[in-house]
Design a protein around this motif. Sequence first.
Motif, PDB file in Angstrom:
ATOM      1  N   ASP A   1       0.838  -1.193   0.000  1.00 10.77           N
ATOM      2  CA  ASP A   1       0.000   0.000   0.000  1.00 10.77           C
ATOM      3  C   ASP A   1       0.879   1.251   0.000  1.00 10.77           C
ATOM      4  OD1 ASP A   1      -2.019   1.837   0.283  1.00 10.77           O
ATOM      5  OD2 ASP A   1      -2.500   1.329   2.357  1.00 10.77           O
ATOM      6  N   GLU A   2       0.891   1.964  -1.125  1.00 11.13           N
ATOM      7  CA  GLU A   2       1.624   3.218  -1.250  1.00 11.13           C
ATOM      8  C   GLU A   2       0.667   4.399  -1.072  1.00 11.13           C
ATOM      9  OE1 GLU A   2       4.902   1.735  -4.602  1.00 11.13           O
ATOM     10  OE2 GLU A   2       3.620   3.479  -4.989  1.00 11.13           O
ATOM     11  N   HIS A   3       1.122   5.417  -0.340  1.00  6.86           N
ATOM     12  CA  HIS A   3       0.324   6.633  -0.140  1.00  6.86           C
ATOM     13  C   HIS A   3       1.053   7.829  -0.743  1.00  6.86           C
ATOM     14  CE1 HIS A   3      -1.982   4.859   3.569  1.00  6.86           C
ATOM     15  NE2 HIS A   3      -2.131   4.162   2.459  1.00  6.86           N
ATOM     16  N   SER A   4       0.300   8.723  -1.362  1.00  7.04           N
ATOM     17  CA  SER A   4       0.895   9.859  -2.057  1.00  7.04           C
ATOM     18  C   SER A   4       0.053  11.112  -1.845  1.00  7.04           C
ATOM     19  CB  SER A   4       1.000   9.577  -3.564  1.00  7.04           C
ATOM     20  OG  SER A   4       1.763   8.417  -3.815  1.00  7.04           O
ATOM     21  N   TYR A   5       0.660  12.146  -1.253  1.00  9.17           N
ATOM     22  CA  TYR A   5       0.037  13.463  -1.125  1.00  9.17           C
ATOM     23  C   TYR A   5       1.046  14.488  -1.656  1.00  9.17           C
ATOM     24  CZ  TYR A   5      -3.361  11.236   1.963  1.00  9.17           C
ATOM     25  OH  TYR A   5      -4.346  10.427   2.479  1.00  9.17           O
ATOM     26  N   HIS A   6       0.865  14.897  -2.894  1.00  7.32           N
ATOM     27  CA  HIS A   6       1.871  15.747  -3.526  1.00  7.32           C
ATOM     28  C   HIS A   6       1.180  16.727  -4.466  1.00  7.32           C
ATOM     29  CE1 HIS A   6       6.031  16.721  -4.286  1.00  7.32           C
ATOM     30  NE2 HIS A   6       6.445  15.644  -3.622  1.00  7.32           N
ATOM     31  N   THR A   7       1.976  17.403  -5.280  1.00 10.71           N
ATOM     32  CA  THR A   7       1.459  18.455  -6.155  1.00 10.71           C
ATOM     33  C   THR A   7       0.831  17.855  -7.415  1.00 10.71           C
ATOM     34  OG1 THR A   7       3.539  18.644  -7.347  1.00 10.71           O
ATOM     35  CG2 THR A   7       3.272  20.010  -5.376  1.00 10.71           C
ATOM     36  N   PRO A   8      -0.012  18.628  -8.110  1.00  9.36           N
ATOM     37  CA  PRO A   8      -0.531  18.154  -9.393  1.00  9.36           C
ATOM     38  C   PRO A   8       0.583  17.837 -10.387  1.00  9.36           C
ATOM     39  CG  PRO A   8      -1.806  20.033  -8.623  1.00  9.36           C
ATOM     40  CD  PRO A   8      -0.641  19.897  -7.696  1.00  9.36           C
ATOM     41  N   GLU A   9       1.636  18.654 -10.394  1.00 11.68           N
ATOM     42  CA  GLU A   9       2.746  18.421 -11.309  1.00 11.68           C
ATOM     43  C   GLU A   9       3.452  17.108 -10.983  1.00 11.68           C
ATOM     44  OE1 GLU A   9       1.659  22.612 -10.896  1.00 11.68           O
ATOM     45  OE2 GLU A   9       2.370  21.166  -9.398  1.00 11.68           O
ATOM     46  N   TRP A  10       3.618  16.829  -9.712  1.00  9.83           N
ATOM     47  CA  TRP A  10       4.258  15.567  -9.310  1.00  9.83           C
ATOM     48  C   TRP A  10       3.426  14.382  -9.766  1.00  9.83           C
ATOM     49  CZ3 TRP A  10       2.986  11.337  -6.355  1.00  9.83           C
ATOM     50  CH2 TRP A  10       4.032  10.493  -5.970  1.00  9.83           C
ATOM     51  N   PHE A  11       2.119  14.460  -9.576  1.00 12.52           N
ATOM     52  CA  PHE A  11       1.262  13.348  -9.984  1.00 12.52           C
ATOM     53  C   PHE A  11       1.348  13.116 -11.492  1.00 12.52           C
ATOM     54  CE2 PHE A  11      -0.611  13.411  -5.791  1.00 12.52           C
ATOM     55  CZ  PHE A  11      -0.994  12.082  -5.614  1.00 12.52           C
ATOM     56  N   ALA A  12       1.337  14.181 -12.275  1.00  4.42           N
ATOM     57  CA  ALA A  12       1.460  14.011 -13.719  1.00  4.42           C
ATOM     58  C   ALA A  12       2.794  13.368 -14.074  1.00  4.42           C
ATOM     59  CB  ALA A  12       1.310  15.353 -14.420  1.00  4.42           C
ATOM     60  N   SER A  13       3.854  13.745 -13.344  1.00  2.36           N
ATOM     61  CA  SER A  13       5.176  13.166 -13.624  1.00  2.36           C
ATOM     62  C   SER A  13       5.252  11.692 -13.259  1.00  2.36           C
ATOM     63  CB  SER A  13       6.258  13.944 -12.862  1.00  2.36           C
ATOM     64  OG  SER A  13       6.231  13.619 -11.475  1.00  2.36           O
ATOM     65  N   GLN A  14       4.318  11.224 -12.416  1.00  5.26           N
ATOM     66  CA  GLN A  14       4.322   9.824 -11.975  1.00  5.26           C
ATOM     67  C   GLN A  14       3.425   8.937 -12.841  1.00  5.26           C
ATOM     68  OE1 GLN A  14       6.399   8.816  -9.244  1.00  5.26           O
ATOM     69  NE2 GLN A  14       7.096  10.878  -9.804  1.00  5.26           N
ATOM     70  N   ALA A  15       2.918   9.455 -13.949  1.00  6.30           N
ATOM     71  CA  ALA A  15       2.039   8.661 -14.806  1.00  6.30           C
ATOM     72  C   ALA A  15       2.757   7.442 -15.372  1.00  6.30           C
ATOM     73  CB  ALA A  15       1.491   9.520 -15.942  1.00  6.30           C
ATOM     74  N   ARG A  16       4.076   7.498 -15.452  1.00  9.60           N
ATOM     75  CA  ARG A  16       4.851   6.355 -15.950  1.00  9.60           C
ATOM     76  C   ARG A  16       5.618   5.657 -14.837  1.00  9.60           C
ATOM     77  NH1 ARG A  16       4.442  10.423 -19.485  1.00  9.60           N
ATOM     78  NH2 ARG A  16       3.627   9.888 -21.550  1.00  9.60           N
ATOM     79  N   ARG A  17       5.251   5.967 -13.609  1.00  6.54           N
ATOM     80  CA  ARG A  17       5.919   5.396 -12.424  1.00  6.54           C
ATOM     81  C   ARG A  17       5.929   3.877 -12.446  1.00  6.54           C
ATOM     82  NH1 ARG A  17       5.969   7.428  -6.864  1.00  6.54           N
ATOM     83  NH2 ARG A  17       6.115   5.722  -5.343  1.00  6.54           N
ATOM     84  N   TYR A  18       4.781   3.293 -12.758  1.00  6.29           N
ATOM     85  CA  TYR A  18       4.645   1.844 -12.631  1.00  6.29           C
ATOM     86  C   TYR A  18       5.055   1.084 -13.884  1.00  6.29           C
ATOM     87  CZ  TYR A  18       2.233   3.374  -8.473  1.00  6.29           C
ATOM     88  OH  TYR A  18       1.934   3.985  -7.279  1.00  6.29           O
ATOM     89  N   ASP A  19       5.502   1.804 -14.921  1.00  2.00           N
ATOM     90  CA  ASP A  19       6.023   1.130 -16.109  1.00  2.00           C
ATOM     91  C   ASP A  19       7.215   0.252 -15.749  1.00  2.00           C
ATOM     92  OD1 ASP A  19       4.167   2.713 -17.337  1.00  2.00           O
ATOM     93  OD2 ASP A  19       5.570   3.844 -18.572  1.00  2.00           O
TER      94      ASP A  19
END
Length: 778
Positions: free
Chosen positions: A533-551
């Motif tokens: 279980d991963e938790h993430s509370y960050h900026t909109p820009e950070w979330f967009a940058s993580q769109a390829r995180r799980y690749d």
Amino acid sequence: MVGPASHPVSGRLYGVFLEDINMSVDGGLNANMVNNYSFDGVYLRHRSMRARGADRWRTEADPLRFWRFNGVDATSCGTQIRGEHGQRVETECPAPPLHRNSRYVRISLPAGQDHASIENLGYTAGGEHAGDCAMAIAQGHRYDFGVYVRPVAGTVGLRVSVVDAGGVPLTNLVTLSCGTALMVPDRYTDDGEGDDGANDAIGDSAGVEDVPDSSGIPPAGGWIHLTCTLSGLVSGVGKLHIGLGPLPQGADTAESDIPTPGDGSAAAPAAPASDTILDLDCVSLMDADTWGAGDPKWRYGRFRRDLVEAIAALKPAFLRFPGGCITEGVTPGNEYRWKDTVGVLYARRQQYNMWAFRMPDGSSYSQSYQIGFYEYFCLCEDLGAKPLPTLFAGMTCQSPYRDPQSIPVDSEYFHDVVVQDYLDLIEFANGDPDTSQWARVRRDMGHPAPFGLDMIGIGNENYGEGYMERFDAIAKAIHERYPSILCVMSAGLFPYRLSMRRAWNHARDIAAGRGEMLSACDPPLAGSRIIVDEHSYHTPEWFASQARRYDRYPRDSAGVMVGEYSANGYLAGRKQDNAHANTWASALGEAAFLTGCERNSDVVRMTSYAPLLARVPGKGWMQNLIEFDARTVMPTLNAEVERLFATHIGPMAYECELGDIGHARAGKAVTDRLFVCATGDESTRFIKLVNTGGDRIDVTLDISFGLRSLGARSRRDSCRLRVVRLCAAPEARNVLGTDGVSHGAAERREDTFAMAGPPVRFALGLPAYSVTVVTVSL
């Protein structure tokens, strides 16, 4: 280009996470509008952040808080009360309470006093709103009122109504008669039934616990339950008003739920010369149209219908509960014990809510447990969502400023209480009532059939070597008895690779068979031995940058649950206030991130936003999915995106390839602000496109249906297209006005048309700052 299928999509990808934060449960989902309904209020006494845990987090028992007593003497009574560390403290009691976990109020009405009353404002949220009325009444609605009463001396009329701040009636008035001359003899027997010994502070005895009372048999001790129905005369916000005085000659009275001499409608004897004394407990007032009204399984805690309907609109595949940080608590004894929350309502042992320190007065937030684990399981069943309960792992909250403490793994308490709570919960959810005492509790509460629990969370945001040791001990005990239960491991509270390394290394060792072997967890989430279980509370820009995180995540290892996420900027130090919360920019960042979760849904098995609900006023956490007040429910822009994604998803993920992109103005690369994913089945494709930039992007969609298309080529207009688009300015946000009206900010456009195909090829313009979902059906 939307090409061939790549992998199955997790059937539990989009869920919801419900924690009692922001007055989500009491003051929210809990349909009872009466604050401190049972005169058992337990609150937080919070001191400076400079103080350490034992000094900072104290229990404050204030049984009469939120009640106003006019012209009467009111005394709190009970056999025990909570000490400052949450421990039981025995107290003298003039007559037995409904249950030894419960306190009540004794009212003395002076002889000749005919203008006495007691009042309750409801859930005001404190601070500048502490004196505001908070009970919503709608014209034409019916409202169920109930109270446990024990007459001690004399006869009195209880004149029940809801009035506004100026005393103007919002409902009709109903008089209930209460007096020793009208009541049945005392039937009290002290059999100790229902005390499960739960929620003692660590250091109290932790022996074998009794099973709580769930029979629904009326309590002894001279108590009766009086009920009536009020009718809304006009719409408004008011307070419960119970006038006390001599019963008027010829008054209309409501009957109690047990027999009394006569027909219950005759005028009471004249008021005695001495004081009139009565005991009150468990006062309830709720809209009669609660969720599940008329269903016998909903016989205890009741849910506010409009809030459940707002959650149901999200189509959640799972429901994670009850926390969140309240699962762990902030000091030993403050952890959430599920056994405190089941059985009859008056036997449920209340707890202060740790999130009180974020409330305006830093104190007035109590967990009454009118909504408990049984009700959560029933809600999951009604929503068609799989339950994911998360329990205390023997470590209090490890977030900053919490001074965490741990229970030794080799201690008797850890084995007999912490671990046993997991095993008993699985029995409560799934056991056979003929052989299991906890399953009998479930049956007696109104649900003989099992709930079908197949996964459980071990701790919340816990981390470090100590957590891994406790996770292994708990998971091992679970799998020795219930090998098919999937255990969810916490990766801590920070979404960074370094901080999560220990958890992921441990989980991957387990998945590879190098650690304590867990089950293959089939059927819960086939293909995963363990979920992290991963938790993430960050900026909109950070979330967009993580769109390829799980690749880049391994495909043959542990699965991912994004159990809490929100683009609120918290970990980046962004300002946390109402004006900057739930903007369209945050919803766009989350949408971009979710495209990556869908594309990688062979690794990402579950996602859930946090927090889910927030009462306005009453928010301790600024950015939330659904906000509400006493009258109105308002999904935020983030909820609109969540609903769009969760309601447009198929069982298979399809490859998406970005080729030549059409017109886009100079600036940031198009591939850095265009995010795409596709799911579907043999005859349908759901394509999601997110444009996080400030310029329009023109694209051409090329969608192949493979062999399925061969039989469709001869048909004219054989494809149906539906395009749904949301767009708004980045700073736009939905607003819940002071008038109780929700004001939406996003522009929604929907177009449907037919075209020849397949294959399907068509041009599409993606406006700036937009989320677009294209549905193509053969």
